[in-house]
Design a protein around this motif. Structure first.
Motif, PDB file in Angstrom:
ATOM      1  N   VAL A   1       0.924  -1.191  -0.130  1.00 57.08           N
ATOM      2  CA  VAL A   1      -0.102   0.141  -0.033  1.00 57.08           C
ATOM      3  C   VAL A   1       1.115   1.290   0.009  1.00 57.08           C
ATOM      4  CG1 VAL A   1      -1.698   1.271   1.349  1.00 57.08           C
ATOM      5  CG2 VAL A   1      -2.046  -1.115   1.011  1.00 57.08           C
ATOM      6  N   ILE A   2       1.895   1.487   0.770  1.00 56.06           N
ATOM      7  CA  ILE A   2       2.864   2.505   0.952  1.00 56.06           C
ATOM      8  C   ILE A   2       3.366   2.906  -0.400  1.00 56.06           C
ATOM      9  CG2 ILE A   2       4.652   3.536   2.154  1.00 56.06           C
ATOM     10  CD1 ILE A   2       2.424   3.258   4.097  1.00 56.06           C
ATOM     11  N   PHE A   3       4.171   1.778  -0.939  1.00 54.02           N
ATOM     12  CA  PHE A   3       4.945   1.967  -2.270  1.00 54.02           C
ATOM     13  C   PHE A   3       3.939   2.244  -3.496  1.00 54.02           C
ATOM     14  CE2 PHE A   3       8.317  -0.135   0.361  1.00 54.02           C
ATOM     15  CZ  PHE A   3       9.000   0.998   0.383  1.00 54.02           C
ATOM     16  N   LEU A   4       2.671   1.635  -3.261  1.00 54.04           N
ATOM     17  CA  LEU A   4       1.712   1.645  -4.378  1.00 54.04           C
ATOM     18  C   LEU A   4       1.413   3.217  -4.488  1.00 54.04           C
ATOM     19  CD1 LEU A   4      -0.073   0.942  -6.556  1.00 54.04           C
ATOM     20  CD2 LEU A   4      -1.931   0.447  -4.789  1.00 54.04           C
ATOM     21  N   LEU A   5       0.950   3.659  -3.425  1.00 53.05           N
ATOM     22  CA  LEU A   5       0.584   5.135  -3.015  1.00 53.05           C
ATOM     23  C   LEU A   5       2.017   6.199  -3.316  1.00 53.05           C
ATOM     24  CD1 LEU A   5      -1.102   5.231   0.182  1.00 53.05           C
ATOM     25  CD2 LEU A   5      -2.131   5.566  -1.848  1.00 53.05           C
ATOM     26  N   LEU A   6       3.185   5.747  -3.156  1.00 53.13           N
ATOM     27  CA  LEU A   6       4.419   6.787  -3.493  1.00 53.13           C
ATOM     28  C   LEU A   6       4.541   6.647  -4.940  1.00 53.13           C
ATOM     29  CD1 LEU A   6       6.764   8.273  -2.874  1.00 53.13           C
ATOM     30  CD2 LEU A   6       8.022   6.094  -2.244  1.00 53.13           C
TER      31      LEU A   6
ATOM     32  N   SER B   1       2.149   7.536 -21.710  1.00 57.02           N
ATOM     33  CA  SER B   1       2.495   6.163 -22.288  1.00 57.02           C
ATOM     34  C   SER B   1       2.951   5.554 -20.911  1.00 57.02           C
ATOM     35  CB  SER B   1       3.867   6.482 -23.103  1.00 57.02           C
ATOM     36  OG  SER B   1       3.693   7.056 -24.222  1.00 57.02           O
ATOM     37  N   VAL B   2       3.563   6.082 -20.075  1.00 56.46           N
ATOM     38  CA  VAL B   2       4.127   5.320 -18.651  1.00 56.46           C
ATOM     39  C   VAL B   2       2.718   4.808 -18.105  1.00 56.46           C
ATOM     40  CG1 VAL B   2       5.352   5.481 -16.609  1.00 56.46           C
ATOM     41  CG2 VAL B   2       6.439   6.272 -18.650  1.00 56.46           C
ATOM     42  N   LEU B   3       2.082   5.792 -17.700  1.00 54.98           N
ATOM     43  CA  LEU B   3       0.653   5.303 -17.412  1.00 54.98           C
ATOM     44  C   LEU B   3      -0.070   4.157 -17.670  1.00 54.98           C
ATOM     45  CD1 LEU B   3      -1.213   6.190 -14.765  1.00 54.98           C
ATOM     46  CD2 LEU B   3      -2.407   7.658 -16.236  1.00 54.98           C
ATOM     47  N   ALA B   4      -0.292   4.374 -19.004  1.00 53.61           N
ATOM     48  CA  ALA B   4      -0.721   3.078 -19.863  1.00 53.61           C
ATOM     49  C   ALA B   4       0.050   2.017 -19.487  1.00 53.61           C
ATOM     50  CB  ALA B   4      -0.693   3.228 -21.138  1.00 53.61           C
ATOM     51  N   LEU B   5       1.334   1.869 -19.262  1.00 57.94           N
ATOM     52  CA  LEU B   5       2.182   0.774 -19.000  1.00 57.94           C
ATOM     53  C   LEU B   5       1.839  -0.033 -17.622  1.00 57.94           C
ATOM     54  CD1 LEU B   5       5.816   1.564 -20.642  1.00 57.94           C
ATOM     55  CD2 LEU B   5       3.939  -0.156 -21.411  1.00 57.94           C
ATOM     56  N   VAL B   6       1.827   1.339 -16.711  1.00 55.35           N
ATOM     57  CA  VAL B   6       1.539   1.011 -15.205  1.00 55.35           C
ATOM     58  C   VAL B   6      -0.020   0.247 -15.243  1.00 55.35           C
ATOM     59  CG1 VAL B   6       0.938   1.889 -13.115  1.00 55.35           C
ATOM     60  CG2 VAL B   6       2.933   2.692 -14.295  1.00 55.35           C
ATOM     61  N   ILE B   7      -0.959   0.841 -15.634  1.00 54.19           N
ATOM     62  CA  ILE B   7      -2.396   0.250 -15.734  1.00 54.19           C
ATOM     63  C   ILE B   7      -2.278  -1.187 -16.292  1.00 54.19           C
ATOM     64  CG2 ILE B   7      -4.645   0.509 -16.802  1.00 54.19           C
ATOM     65  CD1 ILE B   7      -4.156   3.480 -16.836  1.00 54.19           C
ATOM     66  N   ALA B   8      -1.643  -1.219 -17.567  1.00 48.23           N
ATOM     67  CA  ALA B   8      -1.790  -2.944 -18.048  1.00 48.23           C
ATOM     68  C   ALA B   8      -0.724  -3.815 -16.953  1.00 48.23           C
ATOM     69  CB  ALA B   8      -0.674  -2.698 -19.434  1.00 48.23           C
ATOM     70  N   GLY B   9       0.043  -3.367 -16.410  1.00 46.77           N
ATOM     71  CA  GLY B   9       0.881  -4.072 -15.134  1.00 46.77           C
ATOM     72  C   GLY B   9      -0.204  -4.237 -14.015  1.00 46.77           C
ATOM     73  N   PHE B  10      -0.794  -3.392 -13.712  1.00 41.03           N
ATOM     74  CA  PHE B  10      -2.269  -3.744 -12.898  1.00 41.03           C
ATOM     75  C   PHE B  10      -3.091  -4.859 -13.350  1.00 41.03           C
ATOM     76  CE2 PHE B  10      -1.925   0.880 -11.040  1.00 41.03           C
ATOM     77  CZ  PHE B  10      -0.756   0.519 -10.184  1.00 41.03           C
TER      78      PHE B  10
ATOM     79  N   ALA C   1       2.219  -2.738  -6.257  1.00 39.71           N
ATOM     80  CA  ALA C   1       3.258  -1.575  -5.583  1.00 39.71           C
ATOM     81  C   ALA C   1       4.571  -1.355  -6.612  1.00 39.71           C
ATOM     82  CB  ALA C   1       3.706  -1.916  -4.395  1.00 39.71           C
ATOM     83  N   ILE C   2       4.954  -2.767  -7.128  1.00 40.82           N
ATOM     84  CA  ILE C   2       6.090  -2.862  -7.882  1.00 40.82           C
ATOM     85  C   ILE C   2       6.087  -2.240  -9.198  1.00 40.82           C
ATOM     86  CG2 ILE C   2       8.046  -4.165  -8.693  1.00 40.82           C
ATOM     87  CD1 ILE C   2       8.017  -4.177  -5.828  1.00 40.82           C
ATOM     88  N   VAL C   3       4.889  -2.666  -9.734  1.00 43.37           N
ATOM     89  CA  VAL C   3       4.488  -1.989 -11.029  1.00 43.37           C
ATOM     90  C   VAL C   3       4.629  -0.328 -10.881  1.00 43.37           C
ATOM     91  CG1 VAL C   3       2.613  -1.591 -12.780  1.00 43.37           C
ATOM     92  CG2 VAL C   3       3.308  -3.900 -11.830  1.00 43.37           C
ATOM     93  N   ALA C   4       4.027   0.198  -9.871  1.00 42.24           N
ATOM     94  CA  ALA C   4       3.996   1.491  -9.866  1.00 42.24           C
ATOM     95  C   ALA C   4       5.218   2.123  -9.505  1.00 42.24           C
ATOM     96  CB  ALA C   4       3.111   2.051  -8.555  1.00 42.24           C
ATOM     97  N   LEU C   5       6.035   1.606  -8.661  1.00 40.11           N
ATOM     98  CA  LEU C   5       7.469   2.158  -8.627  1.00 40.11           C
ATOM     99  C   LEU C   5       8.177   2.215  -9.931  1.00 40.11           C
ATOM    100  CD1 LEU C   5       8.429   0.819  -5.129  1.00 40.11           C
ATOM    101  CD2 LEU C   5       7.765   3.077  -5.615  1.00 40.11           C
ATOM    102  N   LEU C   6       8.068   0.732 -10.581  1.00 37.07           N
ATOM    103  CA  LEU C   6       8.905   0.771 -11.765  1.00 37.07           C
ATOM    104  C   LEU C   6       8.541   1.916 -12.699  1.00 37.07           C
ATOM    105  CD1 LEU C   6       9.039  -3.296 -12.396  1.00 37.07           C
ATOM    106  CD2 LEU C   6      10.868  -1.493 -11.701  1.00 37.07           C
ATOM    107  N   GLY C   7       7.099   2.134 -12.694  1.00 40.34           N
ATOM    108  CA  GLY C   7       6.477   3.219 -13.652  1.00 40.34           C
ATOM    109  C   GLY C   7       7.101   4.596 -13.215  1.00 40.34           C
ATOM    110  N   ALA C   8       7.138   4.803 -11.936  1.00 38.09           N
ATOM    111  CA  ALA C   8       7.668   6.113 -11.607  1.00 38.09           C
ATOM    112  C   ALA C   8       8.922   6.423 -11.775  1.00 38.09           C
ATOM    113  CB  ALA C   8       7.253   6.292  -9.934  1.00 38.09           C
ATOM    114  N   GLY C   9       9.927   5.309 -11.733  1.00 35.09           N
ATOM    115  CA  GLY C   9      11.217   5.319 -12.070  1.00 35.09           C
ATOM    116  C   GLY C   9      11.447   5.524 -13.415  1.00 35.09           C
TER     117      GLY C   9
END
Length: 428
Positions: free
Chosen positions: A60-65, A233-242, A253-261
């Motif tokens: 939860v914490i890292f998904l939010l971050l 583009s990155v947001l679309a990748l993150v949503i696909a990862g979800f 959470a890992i998907v969100a952090l990878l997308g942010a990075g």
């Protein structure tokens, strides 16, 4: 009951009262409460940092971050201003029509993203629409976060408790669509009616403001097209990862952090701009809340309550379904529904295994009770806490009781409607 249990309950109840009365900043209360749980021995460093049952939920914490970073960068492109003007013009500036649009968009997105991600995307748009029309965003934000909790209940990935339930019960994405989605559609229609009853007096209409908004060109709001393309583009990748997280074997959470990075890497923005919109107080509040609830979990308090309820109903599965539905709604309004479901899911699994097919509706009772019960109070669901943090940061604080007086109405109506649905679907 041991002295340690009594002290832990006193810490939790005292912290909850302070959060509810807002006499002390809630992040301060949560962190002090967490510290007291450690001092009295209700939890320790292993329980806090490494335990799945009683520790901080790092997912939860890292998904939010991760999502806060992505949304913060996306906001700098001007997309939210574009959407705000577009939505206001399509609704011809009528506040209730705008509210219905945002509620439905939020609910649908929450079914296919998680509800925290959805409110992080929708809240900035809402704030901009209301600023343009010179109306209070508070009713809109409350309605959106409640619709996110309702819509998120429809699918396996829509709400974090559903992921826990699916894992424990061996339930698929389609199981949630077939068993939960039908009642969610009905509840959304009812919820829109409740929004009219609860908020209509607060939805003022300023013709002069509307005229100025209608004259705006939404395309001029886009400030940085390359940044917009990269961010989307990155947001679309993150949503696909979800959506595909079970196939790619990566937690949200890992998907969100990878997308942010990735977004930080390809945009090369200043560090100050990247982290400016991260709600650090919200993240710390969550950490403290997880630790306090984890103390009760470690001492067996929540498990004892759940076990007593299960023993009371025996093999009366209709009674058990009703008890679990309403009991989950009550407890999820008091503690965050993620640690609650993490504690109750093993007990429900034991009951379902013992009862077979007749006991299967207990999973759906737990899902609906926990997800819809999250609307009851300001701390009942992760999305609630996030939206309150965003509102406060933007100069529109929503008090615990302002949220809760509406939340109790919505929870009572929606949870009550679930009971005849479960009875007709599985017992009649």
């Amino acid at each position: 009951m041991s002295i340690q249990v009594i002290l832990a309950l006193a810490v939790f109840v005292g912290a909850y009262i302070l959060i509810a009365t807002e006499k002390v900043p809630r992040v301060t209360v949560a962190l002090v409460g967490a510290g007291l749980m450690v001092i009295i021995g209700a939890t320790d460093k292993k329980g806090i940092f490494f335990s799945q049952e009683s520790g901080i939920d790092w997912n939860v914490i890292f998904l939010l971050l991760g999502m806060m970073i992505i949304v913060g960068i996306l906001q700098q492109s001007g997309l939210f201003e574009f959407l705000a003007i577009w939505a206001a013009k399509r609704a011809k500036g009528r506040p209730f029509v705008i509210m219905v649009m945002l509620v439905l968009i939020t609910a649908v997105l929450s079914a296919f993203l998680d509800n925290v991600t959805t409110v992080l995307l929708i809240a900035p748009v809402t704030l901009l629409i209301c600023d343009r029309l010179n109306i209070s965003p508070i009713p809109f934000l409350i309605a959106e976060v409640m619709s996110s909790n309702i819509g998120g209940a429809a699918t396996l990935i829509g709400d974090p408790p559903n992921i826990i339930i699916a894992s424990r019960g061996g339930l698929s994405f389609n199981d949630f669509i077939v068993n939960v989605a039908p009642i969610i559609v009905i509840l959304l229609v009812v919820f829109i009616g409740l929004c009219w009853l609860m908020f209509r007096k607060q939805l003022s209409f300023d013709p002069a403001r509307v005229t100025r908004v209608m004259a705006l060109n939404e395309r001029e709001a886009i400030r940085d097209v390359p940044l917009l393309v990269k961010s989307l583009s990155v947001l679309a990748l993150v949503i696909a990862g979800f959506i595909l997280h079970s196939l790619v074997n990566l937690e949200p959470a890992i998907v969100a952090l990878l997308g942010a990075g990735l977004l930080v890497l390809i945009t090369r923005l200043e560090t100050r701009k990247i982290f400016a919109d991260v709600e650090w107080q919200t993240l710390l509040f969550f950490a403290g809340l997880f630790i306090m609830v984890g103390g009760l979990v470690s001492l067996g308090v929540i498990e004892a309550v759940g076990q007593a309820a299960i023993e009371a109903v025996g093999t009366n599965y209709l009674g058990a379904t009703a008890g679990l539905l309403f009991g989950s709604a009550v407890f999820s309004g008091i503690v965050d529904n993620i640690p609650y479901v993490a504690t109750l899911a093993p007990l429900v699994n034991d009951l379902v295994q013992a009862g077979g097919q007749p006991a299967q509706p207990l999973w759906w009772a737990l899902t609906l009770g926990a997800d819809l019960g999250g609307n009851a109070t300001a701390v009942g669901a992760s999305a609630n806490v996030v939206v309150l943090g965003i509102a406060m940061r933007n100069g529109h604080p929503i008090s615990f009781w302002t949220f809760t007086k509406y939340g109790l109405i919505v929870t009572a109506v929606t949870v009550t409607l679930c009971l005849p649905y479960l009875w007709l679907r599985y017992f009649a």
